[in-house]
Design a protein around this motif. Sequence first.
Motif, mmCIF file in Angstrom:
data_model
loop_
_atom_site.group_PDB
_atom_site.id
_atom_site.type_symbol
_atom_site.label_atom_id
_atom_site.label_comp_id
_atom_site.label_asym_id
_atom_site.label_seq_id
_atom_site.Cartn_x
_atom_site.Cartn_y
_atom_site.Cartn_z
ATOM 1 N N ARG A 144 0.829 -1.204 0.000
ATOM 2 C CA ARG A 144 0.000 0.000 0.000
ATOM 3 C C ARG A 144 0.864 1.255 0.000
ATOM 4 O O ARG A 144 1.839 1.357 0.740
ATOM 5 C CB ARG A 144 -0.897 -0.034 1.233
ATOM 6 C CG ARG A 144 -1.788 1.178 1.433
ATOM 7 C CD ARG A 144 -2.827 0.858 2.482
ATOM 8 N NE ARG A 144 -3.600 2.013 2.901
ATOM 9 C CZ ARG A 144 -4.757 1.929 3.554
ATOM 10 N NH1 ARG A 144 -5.251 0.748 3.857
ATOM 11 N NH2 ARG A 144 -5.400 3.014 3.909
ATOM 12 N N SER A 145 0.490 2.227 -0.832
ATOM 13 C CA SER A 145 1.215 3.488 -0.911
ATOM 14 C C SER A 145 0.620 4.496 0.064
ATOM 15 O O SER A 145 -0.548 4.416 0.433
ATOM 16 C CB SER A 145 1.145 4.052 -2.331
ATOM 17 O OG SER A 145 1.730 3.169 -3.256
ATOM 18 N N VAL A 146 1.439 5.457 0.448
ATOM 19 C CA VAL A 146 0.968 6.563 1.286
ATOM 20 C C VAL A 146 0.145 7.507 0.418
ATOM 21 O O VAL A 146 0.574 7.900 -0.673
ATOM 22 C CB VAL A 146 2.159 7.304 1.909
ATOM 23 C CG1 VAL A 146 1.702 8.591 2.583
ATOM 24 C CG2 VAL A 146 2.880 6.403 2.910
ATOM 25 N N LYS A 147 -1.039 7.876 0.905
ATOM 26 C CA LYS A 147 -1.916 8.793 0.171
ATOM 27 C C LYS A 147 -2.638 9.688 1.165
ATOM 28 O O LYS A 147 -3.286 9.196 2.100
ATOM 29 C CB LYS A 147 -2.930 8.022 -0.681
ATOM 30 C CG LYS A 147 -3.822 8.921 -1.537
ATOM 31 C CD LYS A 147 -4.796 8.084 -2.367
ATOM 32 C CE LYS A 147 -5.664 8.959 -3.258
ATOM 33 N NZ LYS A 147 -6.639 8.163 -4.059
ATOM 34 N N HIS A 148 -2.529 10.996 0.974
ATOM 35 C CA HIS A 148 -3.147 11.984 1.856
ATOM 36 C C HIS A 148 -4.148 12.832 1.094
ATOM 37 O O HIS A 148 -3.880 13.245 -0.046
ATOM 38 C CB HIS A 148 -2.092 12.937 2.443
ATOM 39 C CG HIS A 148 -0.983 12.280 3.185
ATOM 40 N ND1 HIS A 148 -1.189 11.342 4.173
ATOM 41 C CD2 HIS A 148 0.374 12.441 3.106
ATOM 42 C CE1 HIS A 148 -0.019 10.960 4.661
ATOM 43 N NE2 HIS A 148 0.941 11.608 4.034
ATOM 44 N N LEU A 149 -5.269 13.140 1.736
ATOM 45 C CA LEU A 149 -6.214 14.127 1.227
ATOM 46 C C LEU A 149 -6.089 15.387 2.070
ATOM 47 O O LEU A 149 -6.303 15.338 3.289
ATOM 48 C CB LEU A 149 -7.646 13.591 1.289
ATOM 49 C CG LEU A 149 -8.765 14.599 0.967
ATOM 50 C CD1 LEU A 149 -8.644 15.115 -0.458
ATOM 51 C CD2 LEU A 149 -10.140 13.971 1.212
ATOM 52 N N ASN A 150 -5.742 16.500 1.439
ATOM 53 C CA ASN A 150 -5.555 17.752 2.161
ATOM 54 C C ASN A 150 -6.879 18.516 2.247
ATOM 55 O O ASN A 150 -7.544 18.750 1.227
ATOM 56 C CB ASN A 150 -4.508 18.618 1.443
ATOM 57 C CG ASN A 150 -4.029 19.773 2.298
ATOM 58 O OD1 ASN A 150 -4.086 19.720 3.526
ATOM 59 N ND2 ASN A 150 -3.543 20.822 1.658
ATOM 60 N N VAL A 151 -7.278 18.893 3.473
ATOM 61 C CA VAL A 151 -8.562 19.576 3.685
ATOM 62 C C VAL A 151 -8.359 20.779 4.601
ATOM 63 O O VAL A 151 -7.326 20.920 5.257
ATOM 64 C CB VAL A 151 -9.622 18.628 4.303
ATOM 65 C CG1 VAL A 151 -9.820 17.399 3.432
ATOM 66 C CG2 VAL A 151 -9.249 18.229 5.735
ATOM 67 N N THR A 152 -9.366 21.630 4.667
ATOM 68 C CA THR A 152 -9.328 22.757 5.590
ATOM 69 C C THR A 152 -9.365 22.250 7.027
ATOM 70 O O THR A 152 -9.787 21.126 7.295
ATOM 71 C CB THR A 152 -10.531 23.684 5.374
ATOM 72 O OG1 THR A 152 -11.731 22.977 5.738
ATOM 73 C CG2 THR A 152 -10.613 24.149 3.927
ATOM 74 N N MET A 153 -8.947 23.103 7.963
ATOM 75 C CA MET A 153 -8.950 22.692 9.359
ATOM 76 C C MET A 153 -10.368 22.466 9.881
ATOM 77 O O MET A 153 -10.585 21.586 10.719
ATOM 78 C CB MET A 153 -8.222 23.741 10.212
ATOM 79 C CG MET A 153 -7.708 23.189 11.537
ATOM 80 S SD MET A 153 -6.470 21.893 11.259
ATOM 81 C CE MET A 153 -6.576 20.974 12.783
ATOM 82 N N ASN A 154 -11.336 23.214 9.374
ATOM 83 C CA ASN A 154 -12.721 22.993 9.797
ATOM 84 C C ASN A 154 -13.197 21.599 9.401
ATOM 85 O O ASN A 154 -13.824 20.885 10.203
ATOM 86 C CB ASN A 154 -13.640 24.059 9.193
ATOM 87 C CG ASN A 154 -13.508 25.396 9.879
ATOM 88 O OD1 ASN A 154 -13.051 25.479 11.021
ATOM 89 N ND2 ASN A 154 -13.896 26.461 9.194
ATOM 90 N N ASP A 155 -12.917 21.195 8.167
ATOM 91 C CA ASP A 155 -13.276 19.845 7.731
ATOM 92 C C ASP A 155 -12.502 18.798 8.519
ATOM 93 O O ASP A 155 -13.047 17.752 8.906
ATOM 94 C CB ASP A 155 -12.991 19.677 6.233
ATOM 95 C CG ASP A 155 -14.013 20.379 5.350
ATOM 96 O OD1 ASP A 155 -15.117 20.675 5.850
ATOM 97 O OD2 ASP A 155 -13.710 20.631 4.167
ATOM 98 N N PHE A 156 -11.240 19.062 8.737
ATOM 99 C CA PHE A 156 -10.347 18.158 9.486
ATOM 100 C C PHE A 156 -10.951 17.837 10.854
ATOM 101 O O PHE A 156 -11.106 16.669 11.239
ATOM 102 C CB PHE A 156 -8.995 18.858 9.615
ATOM 103 C CG PHE A 156 -7.883 18.086 10.256
ATOM 104 C CD1 PHE A 156 -6.952 17.415 9.483
ATOM 105 C CD2 PHE A 156 -7.720 18.060 11.647
ATOM 106 C CE1 PHE A 156 -5.883 16.740 10.066
ATOM 107 C CE2 PHE A 156 -6.670 17.390 12.230
ATOM 108 C CZ PHE A 156 -5.747 16.721 11.447
ATOM 109 N N LYS A 157 -11.324 18.877 11.584
ATOM 110 C CA LYS A 157 -11.833 18.680 12.950
ATOM 111 C C LYS A 157 -13.231 18.063 12.949
ATOM 112 O O LYS A 157 -13.546 17.237 13.815
ATOM 113 C CB LYS A 157 -11.819 20.008 13.700
ATOM 114 C CG LYS A 157 -10.407 20.479 14.022
ATOM 115 C CD LYS A 157 -10.372 21.634 15.014
ATOM 116 C CE LYS A 157 -10.767 22.931 14.398
ATOM 117 N NZ LYS A 157 -10.517 24.077 15.307
#
Length: 443
Positions: free
Chosen positions: A289-302
Motif C-alpha cells: 500500500r502506498s501513502v496517500k493523503h487528502l488535504n482539507v481545511t482545518m474545519n473539515d479536518f476537525k
Amino acid sequence: MSHEITTEQLKQFNQDLKKQPASSALERAVTKNGILASSYDWHAISESDPVFSIDLDTGDVSNQKQSGRCWMFAALNTMRHDMAQKFGLKKFELSQSYTFFWDKFEKANYFYENVLKTAQQPASSREVAWLMETPQQDGGQWDMLCALIEKYGVVPQSAMPETYNSSKSNEINTTLNRKLRENAITLRQLVADNVSEDQINDTRNEMLNAIYRILTYSFGQPPVKFDFEYRDEQKNYHRDADLTPQSFFKKYIGWNLDDYVSIINAPTEDKPYNRTYTIDMLGNVVGGRSVKHLNVTMNDFKQLAIDQLKAGESVWFGCDVGQSSDRQKGIMDLNIYNEAELFGTLFAMTKAQRLDYGESMMTHAMVLTGVDLVDGKPSKWKVENSWGPKVGTKGYFVMSDAWMDEFCYQIVVKKEALPDKLKTAQAQEPVLLKPWDPMGALA
C-alpha cells in the motif's frame, strides 16, 4: 553584501538590554531554571481540566519506552479499543514487537529498491544524500502500518512480547543503518559495473538474509502459528488454537483497512485543498500500500474527527508534540509557555510558514479518544498517548483546540464518513511530492 557585527553595534545592544524591564532578574531566572520553566504560564493548567463531553473508555495506556514506534502503537491501539469492546478484554495489547520486526525487514528491502532506483545519480545528489542520511528508522505513517498488516497480519503481545531491542531501539537502528549504507555501496557499484539483473538480485537476497538474521537475534523469530488465551470481563476463559497472524486479524479485528483514509491539513501554497498527495520514496513494503493523503481545511479536518468520536471510534492522529507542550502534566496548549513575553520579542510564524521553513512537521502519533464540545464547537481534546501511565492523567493528555489548529497535521477516518465532495476528492490520483516534503515526515 556582507554585514560584519561591529563594536558599536554590541555597545548599542548592551545598552538596549539594560533598558529592558527586570533584565537582571530575568537573566538570573533563565540561567538558573531554563527557558521553558521561566516562561511557564500556570493559567493554562486551569483551562486543561480533563473532562470531556464525548469521552470514550479506552482503558490503560501503553508504553513505547525508548523507541520511535508511536505511529505503530497509536494504530494498534485504535484496533485494540475496538477488539476490547467486542470481546470484553481488559489489559490487553497487540504485539508492537511483531509489526516492528516486519517493518524493519521491509524497510531494508525498500531502501535497496530506492538505492537501485537512484544508482546512476552521484552520491552527492540530493536524493541519494537523503536516502543515506537515515536508511531506516523507527517512525512511520498510517498507510505503512496498513501495508504491514495486509501482508503479515497481527498477533497478540503474548505471542511475541517485547525485547530489549524493541523497547530500546537505538542499538538496532545503529547496527541496521551501518549495514544498509555498506550494502548501498555494493549495490551502486554493481550497477556501475553493469552486471546482470540476476546478479544484483542474488546479492540483494544475500543482504536480506543477513538483515533477517540480525532482526531475529534482536526481536526473536515472528510466530507463524500460535494459541490465543484470555479471560473476558466476566472472567470466562477462552482459548483459540493454531491461529496465524492473518487469521487472528481477520477473526478478532476484522477491519477492511481500505475503509480508512489519511486526511491532512497542510495550508501551504503548493498543496491546494481537496487534492490528494503522495511522497516519492516514502513507504516500507515494496509492492504494498502506498501513502496517500487528502488535504482539507482545518474545519473539515476537525469535523471528521468529531464525527468519528461521536460514532464511538477513536481517531489516529499525527502532530508536532514537542511544540508548546508539558510532557509531565500532559498539556498541549499554545499558552503553556510565554517565551515572547520573557524575551521581549515575537514568535509569529503561521502554520504554513512553519512547514515551509522547517520549524514544524509531524513528529508523533497518538489517539483522539474524546472531545469537549461547547455550543457544538470543540474547546479541547482528550488524547491517549503511548508514554506509559506516569505522565499526564494516567497517560492521557489534554490538547487545546487552538493547539490542534496549529500543530496537528494528520488524522485517519473512515472513508464512508466523508461528505460527497471529499469522497470525490479522495478518489483522485495523488500528486507526487519530493521525498523531503514535510508531509512525508515520519511519526
